[in-house]
Write an enzyme that holds these catalytic residues in place. Structure first.
Site: not given
Lengths: 257, 216
Positions: B84, B196, B194
Site C-alpha cells: 500500500c 493481510e 492489502h
C-alpha cells in the site's frame, strides 16, 4: 468487471456478547463475537463491523480484548464503532487490530475530531456513522434527521447535508443506519440511502432493516449503496453469506464469490 | 519456509494485522521494528504503510528507514514486500498532500484517481477505491503461485501508482484508470492492495512471499 459490492455482517456487542435488538431495544443474545467473526470470515464476508454498545468502562476493556482476539484470526477488514470519543480512542482501537473506526455521536459534538483523525490516521480508516430518522417537511417532502442516544435524541441536523460535511472533513466512508428500520426486517430506508449515496463521493454502507436477500439487492440497485450491512439474518442462521452473495450475483450485482 | 520476517515499523498505524497474517501463514518469528540490527537478522522484510504520504515520508526519513530499506534491498538482497503506502513510498513522487518527493527506488508517479472518476460506461466511481477488486496478473511471478488470475484483493486508496518502466508491472487493477496493483523488480515485490486483509488470496500471497528466495 470491477469493484465488488461488499456484504458486511455486523456484530452489536455488549459486555463481550453479540446481541441484537429491535429498534435498539429488546435485546437478544446471539453468541461469542470471536466465534461469530471467525464464522463470517470463513463464509467469505467482505468485512466485519463490530459495534460496541457497552456503556461501562470495564466493558470497554473487554471490547479492546475482543477486538484483539478477532484481529488475530480474521483476515478481512474489521471496523470498530461505539464509544469513540477522542483521537486516543481511535488509536486504542487501531492498535487493538481494527482497520477502521466508526465515529458517531462524537462527530456531532466535535466535528473537528473527524478532520483531525483523518489527518492523523488517514481517511481510509475513518468511517462516520449516521443514525437517521425520517422527519418529513410540513409539505410532505421526505427529509431525514440525525438522532443520537439510540434514536431517542433529535439533533436538528439534516442527514444528507451532514454526510456531505463529513466527507469534506475527511471521512473515508459513511455508515448510514435508518433508525426507523433497524431491527424491523422491513428493508433499508431506500430514500435516505439514495439521497446520501448521490450526495457524496465516498463509499456508503447501507444499514438497518434487512430481513430478506431482496433487501440486500434493493440496497445496491435502488439505494446505490457500495456495501450492505446486516446482522440478524446472518446471526440466527436464516441465511449464510454465500447464499446472500449467490442471490445478489444472480441479480447482476458484482460480488466477490 | 517460515524463517524470520521483519516488518519495518516507522510509527504509522497498526501493523498487527500484517504481523498476525504472517504468523498465520507460517512465519517462525515476526519482528515489528525499525531497529536496523534486528532487521539485518531477518530472512524476509515487509515494508508496510498506512496513512498520508507526507507524514509517512517524514517518519521514514527521520528513522532512517530509507537507508535501511536500500541496504536490505541492494546490499543484503533480502526478499522485500512493500504494501500500500509502502509501495507508493518507493516511487519518485506523489501528488498527495500537495506533492511529496518519495524514495525514487522505482521511477514513477503516484497520482490522484480524479474527481469525478468515471467507469467505461460513464458511471460515477467513488473515491477512495475501497473494497475487493480483481487483479490481473500481467506477468508470471513466484508470488502469484497458487493464486488464480483475476482473483479479488482488498484495496483502500485514493492515489494510485503509475511506474515509468512498464516491464516492472506484475499486476494491474481497473478502476476508472488502469492502475499498477503489483510491481516486481529483482528481490522486490510491491502491492497496492492489502494481502493481510485479502482472505484466501492474500494469505496465499504472503505464504508465497515467506517461501520466496528473491529470484524471479
Amino acid at each position: 468487471m470491477g469493484l465488488a459490492k461488499r456484504i458486511i455482517p455486523c456484530l452489536d456487542v455488549e459486555n463481550g456478547r453479540v446481541v441484537k435488538g429491535v429498534n435498539f431495544v429488546d435485546i437478544r443474545d446471539a453468541g461469542d463475537p470471536v466465534e461469530i467473526a471467525r464464522r463470517y470470515n470463513e463464509q467469505g464476508a467482505d468485512e466485519i463491523t463490530f459495534l460496541d454498545i457497552t456503556a461501562s468502562h470495564e466493558g470497554r476493556d473487554t471490547t479492546v480484548h475482543t477486538v484483539e482476539k478477532i484481529a488475530e484470526q480474521v483476515f478481512i477488514p474489521l471496523t470498530v464503532g461505539g464509544g469513540i470519543r477522542a483521537v486516543e480512542d481511535i488509536r486504542t482501537m487501531l492498535n487493538a487490530g481494527a482497520d477502521k473506526v466508526a465515529i458517531n455521536t462524537a462527530a456531532i459534538h466535535t466535528p473537528e475530531l473527524v478532520r483531525e483523525a483523518a489527518q492523523r490516521f488517514g481517511s481510509q480508516c475513518i468511517v462516520v456513522a449516521i443514525d437517521a430518522k425520517r422527519v418529513d417537511d410540513v409539505d410532505g417532502a421526505p427529509r431525514w434527521e440525525i438522532f443520537t442516544h439510540g434514536g431517542r435524541k433529535p439533533t436538528g441536523i439534516d442527514a444528507v447535508a451532514w454526510a456531505k460535511k463529513m466527507a469534506d472533513f475527511g471521512a473515508g466512508e459513511i455508515l448510514l443506519t435508518s433508525m426507523d428500520r433497524d431491527g424491523t426486517k422491513n428493508g433499508f430506508e431506500l430514500g435516505v440511502t439514495r439521497a446520501v449515496t448521490d450526495a457524496v463521493e465516498i463509499p456508503v454502507i447501507a444499514s438497518g432493516g434487512v430481513g430478506t436477500l431482496d433487501h440486500l439487492v434493493d440496497g445496491v440497485l435502488l439505494g446505490g449503496a457500495d456495501a450492505v450491512l446486516a446482522a440478524s439474518i446472518f446471526h440466527f442462521g436464516e441465511f449464510t453469506v454465500p447464499e446472500a452473495k449467490a442471490y445478489m450475483s444472480a441479480r447482476g450485482i458484482e460480488v466477490r464469490l | 519456509m517460515g524463517g524470520i520476517v521483519a516488518v519495518i515499523d516507522y510509527g504509522m498505524g497498526n501493523l498487527h494485522s500484517v504481523a498476525s497474517a504472517l504468523q498465520h501463514v507460517g512465519a517462525d518469528k515476526v519482528l515489528v521494528t525499525h531497529d536496523a540490527e534486528l532487521i539485518r537478522t531477518a530472512d524476509h522484510v515487509v515494508f508496510p504503510g498506512v496513512g498520508a504520504i507526507r507524514d509517512c515520508m517524514a517518519e521514514i526519513r527521520r528513522l532512517k528507514c530509507d537507508e535501511l530499506l536500500l541496504d536490505v534491498l541492494t546490499e543484503q538482497h533480502k526478499p522485500v514486500l512493500a504494501i500500500c503506502v509502502g509501495m507508493q513510498a518507493l516511487m519518485s513522487h506523489s501528488q498527495e498532500n500537495g506533492g511529496v518527493d518519495c524514495l525514487d527506488i522505482i521511477p514513477g508517479e503516484v497520482r490522484f484517481f480524479g474527481n469525478p472518476l468515471l467507469d467505461a460506461e460513464g458511471g460515477r466511481l467513488k473515491v477512495p477505491h475501497m473494497g475487493w477488486n480483481q487483479v490481473h496478473q500481467v506477468s508470471a511471478h513466484p508470488l502469484w503461485s497458487g493464486i488464480e488470475d483475476n482473483s479479488r484483493f482488498y484495496f483502500v486508496h485514493s492515489y494510485y501508482v503509475d511506474a515509468v518502466d512498464r516491464k516492472l508491472l506484475a499486476g494491474s487493477v481497473q478502476y476508472g484508470v488502469s492502475a499498477d496493483a503489483a510491481l516486481a523488480r529483482d528481490n522486490l515485490f510491491a502491492v497496492q492492495f492489502h494481502p493481510e486483509k485479502s482472505h484466501t488470496a492474500g494469505l496465499q500471497l504472503l505464504r508465497n512471499f515467506i517461501s520466496w528466495n528473491g529470484q524471479c
